[in-house]
Design an enzyme around this catalytic site. Structure first.
Site, PDB file in Angstrom:
ATOM      1  N   ASN A  85       0.806  -1.234   0.000  1.00 25.41           N
ATOM      2  CA  ASN A  85       0.000   0.000   0.000  1.00 25.41           C
ATOM      3  C   ASN A  85       0.835   1.278   0.000  1.00 25.41           C
ATOM      4  O   ASN A  85       0.389   2.307  -0.500  1.00 25.41           O
ATOM      5  CB  ASN A  85      -0.917  -0.027   1.229  1.00 25.41           C
ATOM      6  CG  ASN A  85      -1.524   1.334   1.517  1.00 25.41           C
ATOM      7  OD1 ASN A  85      -2.474   1.753   0.848  1.00 25.41           O
ATOM      8  ND2 ASN A  85      -0.979   2.039   2.499  1.00 25.41           N
ATOM      9  N   SER A 137      -4.019   3.152  -9.277  1.00 21.37           N
ATOM     10  CA  SER A 137      -4.843   4.370  -9.173  1.00 21.37           C
ATOM     11  C   SER A 137      -5.605   4.570 -10.468  1.00 21.37           C
ATOM     12  O   SER A 137      -5.127   4.191 -11.549  1.00 21.37           O
ATOM     13  CB  SER A 137      -3.940   5.581  -8.931  1.00 21.37           C
ATOM     14  OG  SER A 137      -4.672   6.774  -9.120  1.00 21.37           O
ATOM     15  N   TYR A 150       3.265  10.652 -11.263  1.00 20.67           N
ATOM     16  CA  TYR A 150       2.447   9.747 -10.438  1.00 20.67           C
ATOM     17  C   TYR A 150       1.689   8.753 -11.328  1.00 20.67           C
ATOM     18  O   TYR A 150       1.644   7.548 -11.032  1.00 20.67           O
ATOM     19  CB  TYR A 150       1.478  10.586  -9.599  1.00 20.67           C
ATOM     20  CG  TYR A 150       0.581   9.789  -8.675  1.00 20.67           C
ATOM     21  CD1 TYR A 150       1.090   9.180  -7.535  1.00 20.67           C
ATOM     22  CD2 TYR A 150      -0.777   9.660  -8.937  1.00 20.67           C
ATOM     23  CE1 TYR A 150       0.268   8.464  -6.679  1.00 20.67           C
ATOM     24  CE2 TYR A 150      -1.612   8.947  -8.086  1.00 20.67           C
ATOM     25  CZ  TYR A 150      -1.087   8.345  -6.957  1.00 20.67           C
ATOM     26  OH  TYR A 150      -1.910   7.629  -6.109  1.00 20.67           O
ATOM     27  N   ALA A 151       1.107   9.248 -12.422  1.00 13.97           N
ATOM     28  CA  ALA A 151       0.344   8.374 -13.334  1.00 13.97           C
ATOM     29  C   ALA A 151       1.243   7.280 -13.898  1.00 13.97           C
ATOM     30  O   ALA A 151       0.846   6.104 -13.951  1.00 13.97           O
ATOM     31  CB  ALA A 151      -0.265   9.201 -14.463  1.00 13.97           C
ATOM     32  N   ALA A 152       2.456   7.663 -14.287  1.00 13.00           N
ATOM     33  CA  ALA A 152       3.399   6.673 -14.830  1.00 13.00           C
ATOM     34  C   ALA A 152       3.718   5.626 -13.771  1.00 13.00           C
ATOM     35  O   ALA A 152       3.764   4.423 -14.049  1.00 13.00           O
ATOM     36  CB  ALA A 152       4.677   7.377 -15.282  1.00 13.00           C
ATOM     37  N   LYS A 154       1.885   4.672 -11.250  1.00 13.39           N
ATOM     38  CA  LYS A 154       0.747   3.804 -10.930  1.00 13.39           C
ATOM     39  C   LYS A 154       0.379   2.872 -12.098  1.00 13.39           C
ATOM     40  O   LYS A 154      -0.147   1.768 -11.879  1.00 13.39           O
ATOM     41  CB  LYS A 154      -0.451   4.649 -10.493  1.00 13.39           C
ATOM     42  CG  LYS A 154      -0.232   5.305  -9.123  1.00 13.39           C
ATOM     43  CD  LYS A 154      -0.034   4.253  -8.017  1.00 13.39           C
ATOM     44  CE  LYS A 154       0.180   4.840  -6.655  1.00 13.39           C
ATOM     45  NZ  LYS A 154       0.294   3.845  -5.583  1.00 13.39           N
TER      46      LYS A 154
HETATM   47  P1  NAD Z   1      -1.441   8.458   2.791  1.00 10.59           P
HETATM   48  O1  NAD Z   1      -0.459   9.497   2.392  1.00 10.59           O
HETATM   49  O2  NAD Z   1      -2.506   8.794   3.769  1.00 10.59           O
HETATM   50  O3  NAD Z   1      -0.697   7.128   3.314  1.00 10.59           O
HETATM   51  C1  NAD Z   1       0.421   6.626   2.628  1.00 10.59           C
HETATM   52  C2  NAD Z   1       1.199   5.740   3.552  1.00 10.59           C
HETATM   53  O4  NAD Z   1       2.371   5.269   2.871  1.00 10.59           O
HETATM   54  C3  NAD Z   1       1.676   6.477   4.805  1.00 10.59           C
HETATM   55  O5  NAD Z   1       1.538   5.614   5.905  1.00 10.59           O
HETATM   56  C4  NAD Z   1       3.141   6.758   4.488  1.00 10.59           C
HETATM   57  O6  NAD Z   1       3.938   6.903   5.630  1.00 10.59           O
HETATM   58  C5  NAD Z   1       3.488   5.493   3.709  1.00 10.59           C
HETATM   59  N1  NAD Z   1       4.722   5.631   2.939  1.00 10.59           N
HETATM   60  C6  NAD Z   1       5.054   6.583   2.038  1.00 10.59           C
HETATM   61  N2  NAD Z   1       6.304   6.362   1.586  1.00 10.59           N
HETATM   62  C7  NAD Z   1       6.775   5.256   2.211  1.00 10.59           C
HETATM   63  C8  NAD Z   1       7.987   4.538   2.186  1.00 10.59           C
HETATM   64  N3  NAD Z   1       9.025   4.905   1.415  1.00 10.59           N
HETATM   65  N4  NAD Z   1       8.108   3.431   2.962  1.00 10.59           N
HETATM   66  C9  NAD Z   1       7.101   3.037   3.738  1.00 10.59           C
HETATM   67  N5  NAD Z   1       5.917   3.669   3.835  1.00 10.59           N
HETATM   68  C10 NAD Z   1       5.770   4.780   3.080  1.00 10.59           C
HETATM   69  O7  NAD Z   1      -2.078   7.945   1.413  1.00 10.59           O
HETATM   70  P2  NAD Z   1      -3.369   7.052   1.088  1.00 10.59           P
HETATM   71  O8  NAD Z   1      -4.339   7.944   0.418  1.00 10.59           O
HETATM   72  O9  NAD Z   1      -3.777   6.233   2.238  1.00 10.59           O
HETATM   73  O10 NAD Z   1      -2.735   6.141  -0.055  1.00 10.59           O
HETATM   74  C11 NAD Z   1      -2.368   4.780   0.110  1.00 10.59           C
HETATM   75  C12 NAD Z   1      -2.055   4.210  -1.265  1.00 10.59           C
HETATM   76  O11 NAD Z   1      -3.202   4.352  -2.106  1.00 10.59           O
HETATM   77  C13 NAD Z   1      -0.905   4.926  -1.989  1.00 10.59           C
HETATM   78  O12 NAD Z   1      -0.144   3.972  -2.707  1.00 10.59           O
HETATM   79  C14 NAD Z   1      -1.627   5.848  -2.940  1.00 10.59           C
HETATM   80  O13 NAD Z   1      -0.858   6.190  -4.062  1.00 10.59           O
HETATM   81  C15 NAD Z   1      -2.837   4.994  -3.302  1.00 10.59           C
HETATM   82  N6  NAD Z   1      -3.965   5.768  -3.816  1.00 10.59           N
HETATM   83  C16 NAD Z   1      -4.558   6.738  -3.060  1.00 10.59           C
HETATM   84  C17 NAD Z   1      -5.611   7.465  -3.608  1.00 10.59           C
HETATM   85  C18 NAD Z   1      -6.304   8.582  -2.848  1.00 10.59           C
HETATM   86  O14 NAD Z   1      -7.127   9.286  -3.456  1.00 10.59           O
HETATM   87  N7  NAD Z   1      -6.051   8.774  -1.571  1.00 10.59           N
HETATM   88  C19 NAD Z   1      -6.060   7.202  -4.905  1.00 10.59           C
HETATM   89  C20 NAD Z   1      -5.432   6.198  -5.632  1.00 10.59           C
HETATM   90  C21 NAD Z   1      -4.388   5.481  -5.079  1.00 10.59           C
END
Ligand code: NAD
Length: 242
Positions: A85, A137, A150-152, A154
């Site tokens: 995640n 995503s 970011y798109a690339a 994902k």
């Molecule tokens: P968030 O920023 O609330 O949580 C992200 C988590 O990843 C945090 O706990 C952060 O500490 C951790 N993290 C970041 N870099 C890290 C690293 N190098 N090592 C370990 N942990 C790390 O984001 P979220 O919205 O909960 O997103 C979770 C996932 O879902 C991500 O991969 C994000 O790209 C994806 N996503 C989110 C959305 C959205 O709209 N929120 C949409 C599509 C995809």
């Protein structure tokens, strides 16, 4: 208790979708280990989510991922579920993209996911069973102005799931991706009210997603109810059309 007896690992589980997923898996009966970059925050989140433990892990560090995943599998005798995640998102128009943004985004989202899937596959191979979910995503599927990097990243994550599923199916390991739309978390907290309203306007279900919307879909994908599903990228976006 559809996940009773299962051992699960969730990366980036200290907040947002990761925290909701850790909680959903724990509520379904799994023994959950969640990780975060900061050990204190990981322990705090684990307690809040009903997870068994919270450990420090930076997913960009391949060796650390491998060591941690091996350690969890050894301690619990197996590893059934891994949710890759952890991810970051920073917007930049094409002309404004800095090399550092490319490096951090690709090393976290692409390499971090790859390290996690690789370590998970190694740990699951021995028992010839397991379920892995990665976080793609809607942006990776359709592209988005100001989000090229970011798109690339994902799109790459989605193809990690598709490719790993092909490679690991005969070993009894399923790999799927979820592709969330706009989910209300810290990641999207920088969106202006206008941008949120615009996204809601383009969403047939008429709201932003919650971390629980994504967590519930992940819980399904890692459960036996999804036993013939692999290599899929499941949109969780309220029907949003980008
Ligand atoms: P968030 O920023 O609330 O949580 C992200 C988590 O990843 C945090 O706990 C952060 O500490 C951790 N993290 C970041 N870099 C890290 C690293 N190098 N090592 C370990 N942990 C790390 O984001 P979220 O919205 O909960 O997103 C979770 C996932 O879902 C991500 O991969 C994000 O790209 C994806 N996503 C989110 C959305 C959205 O709209 N929120 C949409 C599509 C995809």
């Amino acid at each position: 208790m559809m996940l009773e007896g299962r051992i699960a690992l969730v990366t980036g589980g200290t907040r947002g979708i990761g925290l909701a997923t850790a909680r959903a898996l724990a509520e379904a009966g799994a023994t959950v280990v969640l990780t975060g970059r900061d050990e204190a925050k990981a322990k705090e989140a684990a307690a809040a989510a009903g997870a068994a433990s919270g450990l420090a892990l930076d997913v960009t560090d391949a060796k650390a991922v491998s060591t941690l995943v091996r350690g969890v599998a050894k301690e619990h005798g197996k590893l059934d579920i891994v949710v890759a995640n952890a991810g970051i998102m920073e917007d930049a128009l094409l002309g404004m993209i800095r090399e550092e943004l490319v490096d951090t985004t690709l090393s976290t989202n692409v390499a971090g996911t790859l390290h996690t899937v690789q370590a998970a596959a190694r740990a699951m191979m021995r028992k010839k069973t397991g379920a892995i979910v990665v976080l793609a995503s809607i942006v990776g599927e359709h592209g988005s102005a100001g989000q090229t990097v970011y798109a690339a990243s994902k799109a790459a994550v989605a193809n990690i799931a598709r490719s790993a599923a092909k490679e690991l199916g005969r070993s009894g390991i399923r790999v799927n991706a979820v592709a969330p739309g706009v989910i209300d978390t810290d990641l999207t907290s920088g969106l202006t009210e206008e941008a949120k309203a615009e996204n809601i306007g383009k969403t047939p279900l008429g709201r932003l997603g919650t971390p629980e919307d994504v967590a519930n879909a992940i819980r399904f994908l890692v459960s036996d109810d999804a036993s013939f599903i692999t290599g899929q990228v499941l949109g969780i976006d309220g029907g949003l059309v980008l």
